[in-house]
Write an enzyme that holds these catalytic residues in place. Sequence first.
Site, mmCIF file in Angstrom:
data_model
loop_
_atom_site.group_PDB
_atom_site.id
_atom_site.type_symbol
_atom_site.label_atom_id
_atom_site.label_comp_id
_atom_site.label_asym_id
_atom_site.label_seq_id
_atom_site.Cartn_x
_atom_site.Cartn_y
_atom_site.Cartn_z
ATOM 1 N N GLY A 21 0.845 -1.185 0.000
ATOM 2 C CA GLY A 21 0.000 0.000 0.000
ATOM 3 C C GLY A 21 0.877 1.229 0.000
ATOM 4 O O GLY A 21 2.072 1.170 0.281
ATOM 5 N N LYS A 24 1.320 7.386 3.989
ATOM 6 C CA LYS A 24 1.851 8.744 3.917
ATOM 7 C C LYS A 24 3.385 8.623 3.894
ATOM 8 O O LYS A 24 3.953 7.701 4.451
ATOM 9 C CB LYS A 24 1.411 9.542 5.147
ATOM 10 C CG LYS A 24 1.884 8.920 6.455
ATOM 11 C CD LYS A 24 1.502 9.748 7.655
ATOM 12 C CE LYS A 24 2.013 9.058 8.901
ATOM 13 N NZ LYS A 24 0.929 8.436 9.666
ATOM 14 N N GLY A 26 5.486 7.370 2.121
ATOM 15 C CA GLY A 26 6.272 6.230 1.638
ATOM 16 C C GLY A 26 5.425 5.002 1.386
ATOM 17 O O GLY A 26 4.225 4.997 1.643
ATOM 18 N N ARG A 27 6.089 3.984 0.895
ATOM 19 C CA ARG A 27 5.373 2.751 0.533
ATOM 20 C C ARG A 27 5.674 1.655 1.536
ATOM 21 O O ARG A 27 6.636 1.742 2.299
ATOM 22 C CB ARG A 27 5.835 2.292 -0.858
ATOM 23 C CG ARG A 27 5.636 3.325 -1.949
ATOM 24 C CD ARG A 27 6.083 2.746 -3.284
ATOM 25 N NE ARG A 27 5.176 1.666 -3.710
ATOM 26 C CZ ARG A 27 4.291 1.825 -4.700
ATOM 27 N NH1 ARG A 27 4.223 2.975 -5.337
ATOM 28 N NH2 ARG A 27 3.500 0.869 -5.042
ATOM 29 N N LYS A 43 8.239 -0.661 5.864
ATOM 30 C CA LYS A 43 7.758 0.673 5.488
ATOM 31 C C LYS A 43 8.981 1.482 5.104
ATOM 32 O O LYS A 43 9.934 1.579 5.895
ATOM 33 C CB LYS A 43 7.036 1.330 6.659
ATOM 34 C CG LYS A 43 6.757 2.812 6.467
ATOM 35 C CD LYS A 43 5.346 3.070 5.986
ATOM 36 C CE LYS A 43 5.117 4.535 5.647
ATOM 37 N NZ LYS A 43 3.724 4.946 5.765
ATOM 38 N N ASP A 137 -5.081 9.025 16.349
ATOM 39 C CA ASP A 137 -5.377 8.957 14.906
ATOM 40 C C ASP A 137 -6.006 7.613 14.561
ATOM 41 O O ASP A 137 -5.665 6.999 13.554
ATOM 42 C CB ASP A 137 -4.062 9.164 14.123
ATOM 43 C CG ASP A 137 -4.338 9.374 12.639
ATOM 44 O OD1 ASP A 137 -3.431 9.148 11.831
ATOM 45 O OD2 ASP A 137 -5.489 9.713 12.312
ATOM 46 N N LYS A 139 -8.352 5.405 12.946
ATOM 47 C CA LYS A 139 -9.359 5.426 11.870
ATOM 48 C C LYS A 139 -9.193 4.137 11.086
ATOM 49 O O LYS A 139 -8.151 3.481 11.183
ATOM 50 C CB LYS A 139 -9.143 6.648 10.972
ATOM 51 C CG LYS A 139 -7.757 6.753 10.393
ATOM 52 C CD LYS A 139 -7.541 8.092 9.703
ATOM 53 C CE LYS A 139 -6.106 8.211 9.207
ATOM 54 N NZ LYS A 139 -5.709 9.570 8.913
ATOM 55 N N ASN A 142 -5.948 2.981 9.728
ATOM 56 C CA ASN A 142 -4.845 2.607 10.634
ATOM 57 C C ASN A 142 -5.142 1.312 11.361
ATOM 58 O O ASN A 142 -4.456 0.973 12.324
ATOM 59 C CB ASN A 142 -4.621 3.714 11.678
ATOM 60 C CG ASN A 142 -4.008 4.939 11.046
ATOM 61 O OD1 ASN A 142 -3.437 4.844 9.958
ATOM 62 N ND2 ASN A 142 -4.156 6.075 11.686
ATOM 63 N N ASP A 155 0.431 2.342 12.966
ATOM 64 C CA ASP A 155 0.786 3.718 12.588
ATOM 65 C C ASP A 155 0.622 4.737 13.704
ATOM 66 O O ASP A 155 -0.296 5.543 13.703
ATOM 67 C CB ASP A 155 -0.037 4.158 11.374
ATOM 68 C CG ASP A 155 0.626 5.362 10.713
ATOM 69 O OD1 ASP A 155 0.243 5.712 9.612
ATOM 70 O OD2 ASP A 155 1.551 5.916 11.347
ATOM 71 N N THR A 172 2.089 15.255 42.234
ATOM 72 C CA THR A 172 1.606 16.511 42.831
ATOM 73 C C THR A 172 0.300 16.919 42.168
ATOM 74 O O THR A 172 0.125 18.075 41.816
ATOM 75 C CB THR A 172 2.647 17.628 42.571
ATOM 76 O OG1 THR A 172 2.787 17.710 41.139
ATOM 77 C CG2 THR A 172 3.969 17.323 43.219
HETATM 78 N N1 LIG Z 1 -0.633 -5.431 5.626
HETATM 79 C C1 LIG Z 1 0.169 -4.604 6.357
HETATM 80 N N2 LIG Z 1 0.891 -5.119 7.366
HETATM 81 C C2 LIG Z 1 1.667 -4.317 8.079
HETATM 82 N N3 LIG Z 1 1.805 -2.978 7.844
HETATM 83 C C3 LIG Z 1 1.102 -2.439 6.844
HETATM 84 N N4 LIG Z 1 1.233 -1.114 6.598
HETATM 85 C C4 LIG Z 1 2.087 -0.269 7.393
HETATM 86 C C5 LIG Z 1 1.351 0.156 8.659
HETATM 87 C C6 LIG Z 1 2.208 1.063 9.480
HETATM 88 C C7 LIG Z 1 2.588 0.856 10.761
HETATM 89 N N5 LIG Z 1 3.316 1.861 11.296
HETATM 90 C C8 LIG Z 1 3.516 2.849 10.457
HETATM 91 N N6 LIG Z 1 4.229 3.975 10.845
HETATM 92 C C9 LIG Z 1 4.485 4.993 9.989
HETATM 93 O O1 LIG Z 1 4.175 4.952 8.818
HETATM 94 N N7 LIG Z 1 5.122 6.032 10.578
HETATM 95 C C10 LIG Z 1 5.514 7.180 9.943
HETATM 96 C C11 LIG Z 1 5.770 7.234 8.571
HETATM 97 C C12 LIG Z 1 6.204 8.455 8.042
HETATM 98 C C13 LIG Z 1 6.352 9.613 8.829
HETATM 99 C C14 LIG Z 1 6.070 9.477 10.178
HETATM 100 C C15 LIG Z 1 6.199 10.689 11.051
HETATM 101 F F1 LIG Z 1 7.424 11.193 10.851
HETATM 102 F F2 LIG Z 1 5.266 11.581 10.710
HETATM 103 F F3 LIG Z 1 6.045 10.351 12.329
HETATM 104 C C16 LIG Z 1 5.668 8.312 10.746
HETATM 105 S S1 LIG Z 1 2.822 2.566 8.951
HETATM 106 C C17 LIG Z 1 0.258 -3.234 6.057
HETATM 107 BR BR1 LIG Z 1 -0.750 -2.460 4.657
#
Ligand SMILES: Nc1ncnc(NCCc2cnc(NC(=O)Nc3cccc(C(F)(F)F)c3)s2)c1Br
Length: 273
Positions: A21, A24, A26-27, A43, A137, A139, A142, A155, A172
């Site tokens: 997917g 935000k 990145g991929r 990620k 966040d 939703k 996420n 996320d 306190t």
């Molecule tokens: N099937 C799947 N199995 C596992 N994962 C999947 N997708 C990834 C889900 C995520 C978990 N954690 C994430 N974290 C961030 O993206 N963090 C992020 C990224 C850029 C900037 C920033 C910041 F700089 F703004 F904080 C923070 S994305 C999928 Br679809």
Amino acid sequence: MGENSERQWCISDFEIGKPLGKGKFGRVYVARERESKFVVALKVISKEQLEKYKIHHQLRREMEIQFSLKHPNVLRLYGWFHDSENVFLILEYAHNGELYKELSRKGHFSEQQAATYILSLTKALAYCHDKHVIHRDIKPENLLLDHEGRLKIADFGWSVQSRSKRHTMCGTLDYLAPEMVENKAHDYAVDNWTLGILCYEFLYGAPPFEADSQVDTFKRIMKVDLSFPSTPYVSSEAKHLISRLLVKDSSRRLSLQRIMEHPWIIKNANPIG
Ligand SMILES: Nc1ncnc(NCCc2cnc(NC(=O)Nc3cccc(C(F)(F)F)c3)s2)c1Br
């Protein structure tokens, strides 16, 4: 796969698979660690974007938070590494992907499915709040589903370590003005409000304050302009729970503990969901 303390990873440690997917900044790809054959989600976040939006501190905070969280309904962050262009997050792979895709495919969930997801979310949030972490966040985008269809909050890019931790640490509270304490409750309770939004969306297929424009949605939220379309498949207990969460006064929203004990949850949720 141990925490980042164990070993330094690099991209050549992994066989990169299909893209999962476009999130935000990145991929995300399925990837398999060559030695252990362990499958993860990788990620990829471009450093250029991090510099451009000045959010590397936010990413660092997310990683600190995610490394401290270990719960069956919270997606694990196993480690991270970087090269000249990108930062890579080594994440737990949720085989059944994004919950909102299942919601749009089905239109709406049954009361059993909705209650099971809400219970999992509530347990995960109770765990996070115990560790003074507010996601902020939550939703459908996420929320991910693992191979058993179990919900995983993902996320934490926008979560915060709540300020109240400092206050409770020094004990306190007695000297804190009500609005400061209220602020603490208010911070935590944003996630409770969101549980109400999600419960409604899981049952009706759309969030309760949806409108044609952002301004109208904002007006509907501030008015808590909540109405329930009359459908046979949403019980009055479900409507009661939603009404006890979508409350303007954050201190009067149903607590996470009370959500877990609510009749609609007890009756409909699969406890090991
Ligand atoms: N099937 C799947 N199995 C596992 N994962 C999947 N997708 C990834 C889900 C995520 C978990 N954690 C994430 N974290 C961030 O993206 N963090 C992020 C990224 C850029 C900037 C920033 C910041 F700089 F703004 F904080 C923070 S994305 C999928 Br679809």
